[in-house]
Design a protein around this motif. Structure first.
Motif: not given
Length: 623
Positions: A524-546
């Motif tokens: 469960k911890k591995k799945e949560n970590k993977a989900q969090k990493e995936l979510s952060n990866k998805y958000k990264e382009p938005k953070k890099k725009k500025p």
């Protein structure tokens, strides 16, 4: 470190039974200690004495001056008429008392009291007390804040009592079975809360992972004495084994020496007369040491189970709902002989409902239950057997059977059976009402096993049973050749007993997980970590725009304007706050005006905090 608690020469008896004698120990600031002992040997009694619930027969308990204490009783009691939120304010804690006085002054429009209380509300940071109370209640899955206490289940009452202790944030916590009635998520939250806190703690719990992760000191109450171990539960087990081994060696050595001294003592009195008196005294001391038991009395369960055929019980497309709450949906499973299943899931997810359907106590909305011809359930219910409190312990057993069948064509009488389960002869005629909570649970377990089941169902068996009894029960379940199904929030127990898990995920979904609880938790911890990493990866382009559009500073034009507006708003709020404080201190307000001004002051302070937090966020970005 500063001493918090000092206990000297504490002695207490229960009737003719001595629970402990001349206990002397202490706790220092920041210690997190656990008390371990067999049921009925005085754990809760000792906590009650330390918590000033009732006095000891003799001895002293000293709490350092100025130290505040919070006590969680094993069976807390509340006024059934008051609400959940009101119950948290029924406390001797200074902040809780202050908030109660403030609420009363507001309700009664007591201007003089409000003038006195307002500075204290600031001093004790009491304005957000209710909000903190709601946050802790929510962590413990209590969200009906206005519900009367009399409408709550026993488990919910225990959780409200735990929240009441935590919210007052005392210097010294005494907790009696804090993990009872908590689901696994709550236990992990509480474990983390206590680990991070700097409070001093003394608790009784059967949760061995909890002990390992939270405690740095273990006290064992045994044979009326207290043994102290500076370490966690794993360290305690190691050192306890060394202590028992050393004691056994001393007893064995004394027995060997006793034979020689007995010969000397058996000679004619004339032959002894010229001998030193010290040798005679030493003989009796030696005899006392040699008379001790080499092995501790252990509960070894070896009760015969009924023969179980090839077909155990099959479930076909089972579904069950209550109103709009879906608990089980289209679940099928075929049980095999010898399998051991753990059941986990949040409270209210349908675990007990599933067990009642499996045993025929409750009918499913749809689906079919197909039991084998030789199936005999043994159902240890969470709420326990409704024992007649006025019955004798012996009568509880003889009402079911005078003789109990064991394996290999052996049997024993009801009295022998009780002794086998660590109820000595002097307890056979004791009324059930006189037993401790753990002793009642042990007696109840006897009534389940006495019927020779071949499919054992245990719903929260670890609640109130002592750790030593749990170890023996775990060994028995591992060797049991029938089926075992366990609902438990005890992670250690699940790991030791079960082969796989039924995970109640909510909305009727039941997942069959191939492994024990630690396996499940790791995945469960591995799945949560993977989900969090995936979510952060998805958000990264938005953070890099500025970053791709360099500017002279890090604040956008809109954020600059927001910061300017915040500065102006904070200034206005501070001005209004000063105005309200002047009004409240002037003595010119009465009745409804006084209440409105006091209420508004609280709102202003909350808004100032919010504005200042946002301003700080923006200022850090700017710098």
């Amino acid at each position: 470190m500063a001493n918090i608690l000092s206990v000297e020469n504490l002695t207490h008896h229960w009737g003719d039974i001595s629970l402990f004698n001349d206990l002397t120990f202490g706790l220092e600031e920041g210690d997190k200690a656990a008390l371990i002992a067999r049921n009925g040997t005085g754990k809760t009694t000792l906590l009650n004495i330390l918590g000033d619930i009732y006095p000891a027969d003799s001895g002293t308990v000293t709490l350092r001056k100025g130290v505040t204490m919070g006590y969680l009783a094993q069976n807390p009691d509340f006024n059934p008429e008051i609400t959940v939120l009101e119950s948290l304010f029924q406390s001797d804690n200074e902040t809780a008392l202050l908030v109660r006085e403030y609420e009363k002054a507001l309700a009664e429009s007591d201007h003089d009291a409000l003038q006195h209380l307002l500075p204290k509300m600031d001093q004790y940071n009491a304005w957000d007390f209710e909000e903190r109370a709601k946050q802790i209640l929510s962590q413990l899955k209590i969200d009906m804040f206005e519900q009367p206490m009399g409408q709550l289940s026993g488990g919910q009452v225990k959780r409200v009592a735990l929240a009441k202790v935590l919210i007052t944030n005392p210097d010294f916590f005494i907790l009696d079975e804090p993990t009872n009635h908590l689901d696994l998520d709550m236990i992990e939250w509480l474990e983390d809360y206590l680990k991070r806190s700097r409070m001093t703690l003394l608790m009784v719990t059967h949760d061995r992972y909890f002990l390992d992760n939270v405690c740095n000191e273990i006290f064992e109450l045994h044979d009326e004495m207290l043994y102290q171990y500076k370490g966690n539960y794993t360290y305690y087990l190691e050192k306890r084994a060394e202590r028992i081994s050393q004691k056994n060696q001393e007893v064995e050595k004394a027995r060997n020496l006793l034979r020689k001294e007995q010969d000397w003592m058996n000679r004619q009195p004339q032959a002894r007369g010229t001998k030193a008196k010290y040798r005679i005294d030493a003989f009796y001391d030696l005899k006392k040491t040699a008379g001790q038991n080499l092995e501790e009395q252990n509960l070894e369960i070896n009760i015969k189970s009924s023969r179980l055929g090839k077909k155990v019980v099959n479930l076909h497309n089972i579904s069950k709902s209550f109103d709009n709450l879906k608990l089980i949906e289209d679940f099928s499973y075929k049980f095999a002989r010898g399998e051991k299943v753990g059941i986990i899931g949040k409270n209210g997810s349908g675990k007990s409902t599933f067990l009642n359907i499996l045993t025929g106590k409750l009918a499913p909305d749809s689906g079919e239950i197909e039991p084998g011809e030789t199936l005999v359930f043994g159902y240890y219910r969470q709420e326990g057997l409704n024992l007649d409190e006025n019955k004798r312990v012996l009568d509880v057993i003889t009402d079911i059977a005078d003789h109990i069948q064991l394996g290999k064509d052996q049997s024993m009488s009801a009295s022998q059976f009780l002794r086998y389960f660590m109820f000595p002869n002097e307890m056979h005629n004791v009324l059930v009402q006189k037993l401790s909570g753990g002793e009642k649970k042990r007696l109840y377990l006897m009534t389940v096993l006495i019927k020779n089941p071949n499919f054992l169902i245990l719903d929260e068996p670890t609640n109130d049973l002592d750790i030593l009894t749990l170890n023996i029960l775990e060994d028995y379940l591992q060797q049991f050749d029938g089926c075992v199904m366990v609902v438990s929030h005890d992670r250690y127990f699940l790991d030791k007993v079960t082969d796989h898990l039924f995970v109640f995920e909510g909305n009727g979904k039941i997942k069959d997980f191939p492994g024990n609880y630690t396996d499940y938790y790791t995945q469960k911890k591995k799945e949560n970590k993977a989900q969090k990493e995936l979510s952060n990866k998805y958000k990264e382009p938005k953070k890099k725009k500025p970053a791709r559009q360099p500017k002279p500073d890090k604040l956008t034009y809109k954020e600059k304007k927001e910061m300017e507006a915040l500065e102006e708003r904070i200034e206005n709020l501070e001005s209004e706050k000063s105005e309200k404080e002047t009004q409240l201190n002037s003595g010119s307000l009465e009745g409804e005006e006084l209440m409105e001004a006091s209420s508004r002051l609280g709102e202003i302070m909350e808004e100032v905090d919010e504005c200042e937090m946002r301003w700080l966020e923006l200022s850090e970005k700017e710098g």
